[in-house]
Design a protein around this motif. Sequence first.
Motif, PDB file in Angstrom:
ATOM      1  N   THR A 312       0.832  -1.208   0.000  1.00 49.92           N
ATOM      2  CA  THR A 312       0.000   0.000   0.000  1.00 49.92           C
ATOM      3  C   THR A 312       0.864   1.255   0.000  1.00 49.92           C
ATOM      4  OG1 THR A 312      -1.715  -1.205   1.221  1.00 49.92           O
ATOM      5  CG2 THR A 312      -1.862   1.192   1.198  1.00 49.92           C
ATOM      6  N   TYR A 315       1.952   1.725  -3.424  1.00 51.30           N
ATOM      7  CA  TYR A 315       0.816   2.150  -4.247  1.00 51.30           C
ATOM      8  C   TYR A 315       0.586   3.655  -4.131  1.00 51.30           C
ATOM      9  CZ  TYR A 315      -3.995   2.305  -6.019  1.00 51.30           C
ATOM     10  OH  TYR A 315      -5.129   2.603  -6.732  1.00 51.30           O
ATOM     11  N   GLY A 325      -0.723   3.899  -8.152  1.00 50.14           N
ATOM     12  CA  GLY A 325      -0.746   2.611  -8.842  1.00 50.14           C
ATOM     13  C   GLY A 325       0.141   2.559 -10.065  1.00 50.14           C
ATOM     14  N   PHE A 328       4.124   1.057 -10.296  1.00 56.69           N
ATOM     15  CA  PHE A 328       4.030   0.407  -8.989  1.00 56.69           C
ATOM     16  C   PHE A 328       5.303  -0.374  -8.648  1.00 56.69           C
ATOM     17  CE2 PHE A 328       2.956  -3.483  -6.609  1.00 56.69           C
ATOM     18  CZ  PHE A 328       2.518  -2.919  -5.427  1.00 56.69           C
ATOM     19  N   VAL A 643      -0.268  -0.923 -11.496  1.00 53.12           N
ATOM     20  CA  VAL A 643      -1.448  -1.510 -10.858  1.00 53.12           C
ATOM     21  C   VAL A 643      -2.644  -0.619 -11.159  1.00 53.12           C
ATOM     22  CG1 VAL A 643      -2.532  -2.144  -8.673  1.00 53.12           C
ATOM     23  CG2 VAL A 643      -0.111  -2.602  -9.034  1.00 53.12           C
ATOM     24  N   LEU A 648      -6.255  -4.051  -8.508  1.00 49.44           N
ATOM     25  CA  LEU A 648      -5.998  -3.593  -7.151  1.00 49.44           C
ATOM     26  C   LEU A 648      -6.099  -4.738  -6.140  1.00 49.44           C
ATOM     27  CD1 LEU A 648      -5.308  -1.026  -5.629  1.00 49.44           C
ATOM     28  CD2 LEU A 648      -7.745  -0.616  -5.273  1.00 49.44           C
ATOM     29  N   CYS A 651      -3.249  -7.355  -6.580  1.00 47.11           N
ATOM     30  CA  CYS A 651      -1.885  -6.967  -6.187  1.00 47.11           C
ATOM     31  C   CYS A 651      -1.772  -6.518  -4.736  1.00 47.11           C
ATOM     32  CB  CYS A 651      -1.384  -5.848  -7.096  1.00 47.11           C
ATOM     33  SG  CYS A 651      -1.183  -6.328  -8.830  1.00 47.11           S
ATOM     34  N   LEU A 652      -2.875  -6.055  -4.125  1.00 45.47           N
ATOM     35  CA  LEU A 652      -2.788  -5.523  -2.770  1.00 45.47           C
ATOM     36  C   LEU A 652      -3.720  -6.198  -1.782  1.00 45.47           C
ATOM     37  CD1 LEU A 652      -1.571  -3.067  -4.510  1.00 45.47           C
ATOM     38  CD2 LEU A 652      -2.318  -1.637  -2.634  1.00 45.47           C
TER      39      LEU A 652
END
Length: 679
Positions: A312, A315, A325, A328, A643, A648, A651-652
Amino acid sequence: MSELDDQLQYFQTILQYLDTSGNLSLIKAQCEKYSKTKSLVFMFKLLIDPADLCEANANLGNLLLQDSVSVSNLFQQVVYKTVTVLELLPGEVTLSQVAVILRLTHLPTFHNVNTIHSASCLTRVFDLGSFCRLKGVVIGLSALTKYTLSTRYHCLDEDCEGFHGNHYIRVHSPGASETQTVRKDFKCAFCYCTLAEDKSRRTLSERLVAEVVPDNVISLLGHESERARLQALPVYIRDDLTRLVEIGEVYEIIGRTRKDIQEDRITISVEANNIKKVKMGISTRQLLQETPRNLLKLYRDRQKSPWSFVLTLAYLFGGDICPVGSYFHLKLVLLLSLMSRLDHKTKPLHILAVGGDVEMISRLLHFGLRFLDNTTSLTAGQSVTGHVTQDKYSSASYFVEGGVLHHAQNGLCYVGDVNILKKSAQQKLQSALSGGKVVTDVGSKFTGGLPHHMEQPLRARVWGYADPTPSKKTHQVLSDELFVTCKTGDTQPAILESFNIVCFSDCADSTSSEAVQAQTMEMTLVAAMLNDLTSSLPITAFDMIQFIKFASRLRPRFELEAESLIHSYYLSSRKSRSKAGDSTDVPVNADQTILSLAYSHAKLALRNEVTMNDALMAIYIYEQYLTARFGFSNLGIQPIPHVTTELLNYCLGPENDKRMEKFHASLLRYCSLTSSLEE
């Protein structure tokens, strides 16, 4: 009688202080070393805290700060009497053969009167005649030269008592020049004949001159928005202190001012009494108190996942520069690089970003410069590893002026576009990154014989970028064979090899690239129309800076399981890719690079130990690098430069945790299958 009483009281205080401060033990240990060798002068270097000495005897403490020579003579007499009574040295040793150097551990500041902030303060402090304090960064060093530490004189008349024994021992006095130490006008105290030096008994030591810029202007060195003319202060450093000094490091120096007259020029400089390396920054407790609450709230919200908090941060990093994003993967490795440091297991992470939008990449790298106190940027006319000139202080055969890699020690050096650097600069940069050392070549015209070099460890992180589009002048592919699926333009293979991580920001998926471009254009237009500099992000750049300062001070320890997993992956990668017949093997330094990535990830995650989860993320990041290099991944990894909103959760979010767990299982299976292969 009062003077005699005061002197006796001084002797008693000094003896008690030597015992309570631990210096008496040092004297005994030094005498044991001297008993194994034959010496003319027995040198004792004592550590003195003026505050403690003032508590024991206020008059003696004040005398130390105002007239250190007199106090040194008092200490000399006490030390001589001590070693003779305790029979620590041979009985024929005379008082003149015992030399005492008082090294001050601290210096009280009197409303900054004795603190040097600039060159203009030297004259004021010189007039005071007392000790002074200087804190700053070393930007240049002279060559090591020899000077006379001690020598013996004797009378020319063989019948005179001054001809025999060690009556006349000359020891270097702080601030004295060579001509003041070794002279030809000394007279015998017995017959008043001229004394002659016994050169066979001369003892030599080393000295150098360092140029120091005070700490109140250190921050100006790396910021292009602030320009100032800086005047370095010369500092003479002698004996064992010379081994403590490196270009680019910050030191606190306690010493005395000295005046040198060279022809028609008068120079005021500082003679170092003691130096110690200091770290810039504030305490961990204060940093924790100043850490923004929204970041701590984000940390608590992401506790269920071992990776979500760091991802995060990546991000949101640089959200005022480019859309959140976007870029990234580059942002993630930049954050990890900021956390890296030189240690016995880890080393600074050097990042090379390759992408078509070089303007945006350059802005993003410049944005990262504000997160460290000590940063430098390589510009035209600056040297990468320093250059050698004639010594302006006439104390040595040459003087080494530090380069940008020296000035960025423990900080960050931004080199910009590596393809526009001169060939010599590229070679020096490649050599420094590959060897982990900053090497400055000293030519034969300065040494008077064979050329040699001066080197020191590279503690700086280095960032740069490259355009993947080749120039029209290039008719041959230089480095595409090194990275099979990614274009690297005119970048030399040696430069690509020297960086720990080469991050490619161009995405193979044209849809993602077009989406990022559209978001970037929209962000630029909205910012230009509204003319509003207020950040709308949940975490501002200032919040991130405070967090980076706090996290960088953590020193996590490696778990054995995490370290073992990294070593297993490293060996498995080398075995399997060598087996596949690729022309280029996995880099030899990959093991240390992955350890550094895991170490940095643990710091960003605010952990006290480098766990399996940190090792897993480090391996995942490095596998993306190998995928770009070899064109395939043995673990089925595909790089994700950006990203988007659709990715989202992948990836997170929780889906990423499941993906990392599957990656862990695949990694263990991969290491098990390749363990039986021969490298």
